[in-house]
Design a protein around this motif. Structure first.
Motif, PDB file in Angstrom:
ATOM      1  N   ASP A  10      58.334 -11.331  43.053  1.00  0.00           N
ATOM      2  CA  ASP A  10      59.675 -10.788  42.823  1.00  0.00           C
ATOM      3  C   ASP A  10      59.748  -9.303  43.169  1.00  0.00           C
ATOM      4  O   ASP A  10      60.788  -8.813  43.627  1.00  0.00           O
ATOM      5  N   ASP A  11      58.648  -8.578  42.957  1.00  0.00           N
ATOM      6  CA  ASP A  11      58.646  -7.135  43.244  1.00  0.00           C
ATOM      7  C   ASP A  11      58.817  -6.868  44.729  1.00  0.00           C
ATOM      8  O   ASP A  11      59.437  -5.879  45.125  1.00  0.00           O
ATOM      9  N   LEU A  13      60.673  -8.331  46.678  1.00  0.00           N
ATOM     10  CA  LEU A  13      62.081  -8.474  47.024  1.00  0.00           C
ATOM     11  C   LEU A  13      62.935  -7.369  46.424  1.00  0.00           C
ATOM     12  O   LEU A  13      64.138  -7.310  46.697  1.00  0.00           O
ATOM     13  N   ARG A  14      62.341  -6.512  45.601  1.00  0.00           N
ATOM     14  CA  ARG A  14      63.118  -5.515  44.863  1.00  0.00           C
ATOM     15  C   ARG A  14      62.624  -4.103  45.121  1.00  0.00           C
ATOM     16  O   ARG A  14      62.598  -3.265  44.226  1.00  0.00           O
ATOM     17  N   GLY A 207      58.179  -7.723  38.076  1.00  0.00           N
ATOM     18  CA  GLY A 207      59.445  -8.137  38.661  1.00  0.00           C
ATOM     19  C   GLY A 207      60.484  -7.041  38.825  1.00  0.00           C
ATOM     20  O   GLY A 207      61.593  -7.308  39.298  1.00  0.00           O
ATOM     21  N   ARG A 208      60.147  -5.792  38.462  1.00  0.00           N
ATOM     22  CA  ARG A 208      61.125  -4.705  38.545  1.00  0.00           C
ATOM     23  C   ARG A 208      61.158  -4.053  39.923  1.00  0.00           C
ATOM     24  O   ARG A 208      62.074  -3.292  40.235  1.00  0.00           O
ATOM     25  N   GLY A 209      60.155  -4.325  40.747  1.00  0.00           N
ATOM     26  CA  GLY A 209      60.095  -3.699  42.065  1.00  0.00           C
ATOM     27  C   GLY A 209      59.822  -2.210  41.960  1.00  0.00           C
ATOM     28  O   GLY A 209      59.477  -1.678  40.903  1.00  0.00           O
TER      29      GLY A 209
END
Length: 328
Positions: A10-11, A13-14, A207-209
């Motif tokens: 997810d990171d 993508l962010r 997941g925070r990127g």
């Protein structure tokens, strides 16, 4: 000591870019006392010398240890790609006093005697008042040190983001991080910042990127270490800082001037980084309408190309334009 940022799916993508006039203001204040940063900024330092006489920056400097923690609430990672200074300052003023006190305490402990000093005790005793006072000082610093040059600074930062975005599109994070600074290393989904001023640690991005922010003033450093709940952030030196304060002068080749005219030759020669019409008008002290007309001629001759970046159109030299300037 290294900071290891571990990326998950997810990171990846962010990851995003942003420009922060609030961050630039605090780094300008920090640069005043960091002699290792002065080399690229001597013309600016000379120009702001008189303005410094009217500023009281001691409270900010107390929270900017050479090796240690600066409160994150002073420059919270932007939530949008570009927020006006006034919006960022309002967000700073709205800091929860409990958060402010916790971060102030950590920062003051980095400097021997700071927490027990009169200023340190006043901040810890009344963090709500401290936030407002620090915001007032920050606003005064913005008006005196940064705002007069903001069109020029913003143009450089936008050009850097345009360049980095192309790298990200063409080669992914590996190419992007490889070119940022030698202090950054990307290996197997982990970004390592080797000259971070925070203690060695591993940070799971969860997941925070990562927010990437170019800065005019941080060279030669790369800054990170924003703790939860703040967005993980890396502040790195923008490309082109070496020529930032160079004023248009008479070095443009005479042959190029005779061919294109003085204004067009200066615009073409000065486009070492992509720039907008507004930025070029400020740089060359010309009316935006005149610059727009010159850009149209240069573009029509195949010497410039243009592309949209956010709300602006950026112009850059084509290979033919580069060859013409180099030949001159």
């Amino acid at each position: 000591m290294p900071l290891h940022m571990q990326f998950g799916a997810d990171d990846l993508l962010r990851c995003r870019f942003a420009i922060s006039p609030l961050c630039q203001t605090h780094e300008a204040v920090r640069t005043l006392r960091r002699t290792e940063r002065h080399g690229y900024h001597l013309p600016w330092l000379r120009r702001v010398r008189e303005a410094l006489a009217g500023l009281e920056l001691a409270e900010l400097w107390l929270l900017m240890p050479v090796r240690g923690y600066t409160p994150d609430f002073l420059g919270p990672p932007p939530e949008v790609p570009y927020a006006p200074f006034e919006d960022e300052l309002a967000r700073m003023r709205a800091t929860d006093p409990a958060v402010a006190r916790r971060e102030l305490a950590v920062s003051l402990e980095c400097t021997p005697g700071a927490a027990g000093s009169a200023r340190g005790r006043a901040m810890l005793d009344d963090p709500a008042r401290a936030v407002q006072r620090l915001a007032d000082v920050t606003e005064a610093a913005w008006r005196a040190l940064v705002e007069p040059d903001w069109p020029r600074l913003r143009a450089l930062l936008e050009a850097d983001i345009a360049y980095r975005s192309r790298q990200l599109a063409e080669g992914g994070l590996e190419r992007l991080f490889a070119d940022l600074r030698p202090a950054l290393r990307w290996t197997d989904g982990t970004l390592t910042i080797r000259n971070s001023v925070v203690p060695a640690q591993t940070q799971d991005l969860d997941g925070r990127g990562v927010l990437l922010m170019p800065s005019v003033f941080v060279w030669p450093d790369v800054i990170s270490g924003f703790a939860p709940p703040w967005q993980p952030t890396v502040i790195y030196p923008a490309r082109g800082v070496g020529g930032l304060w160079r004023e248009p002068d008479g070095v443009t080749a005479d042959a190029l001037v005779r061919l294109l005219g003085a204004s067009r030759a200066a615009i073409l020669s000065g486009l070492e980084e992509p720039a907008s019409t507004t930025a070029l008008a400020a740089r060359h002290r010309l009316a935006p309408s005149s610059v727009s007309a010159h850009l149209a001629v240069l573009r029509g001759a195949g010497l410039l190309s243009s592309r949209r970046q956010g709300h602006q159109v950026l112009y850059e030299r084509t290979p033919l334009g580069m060859a013409l300037v180099g030949g001159g």
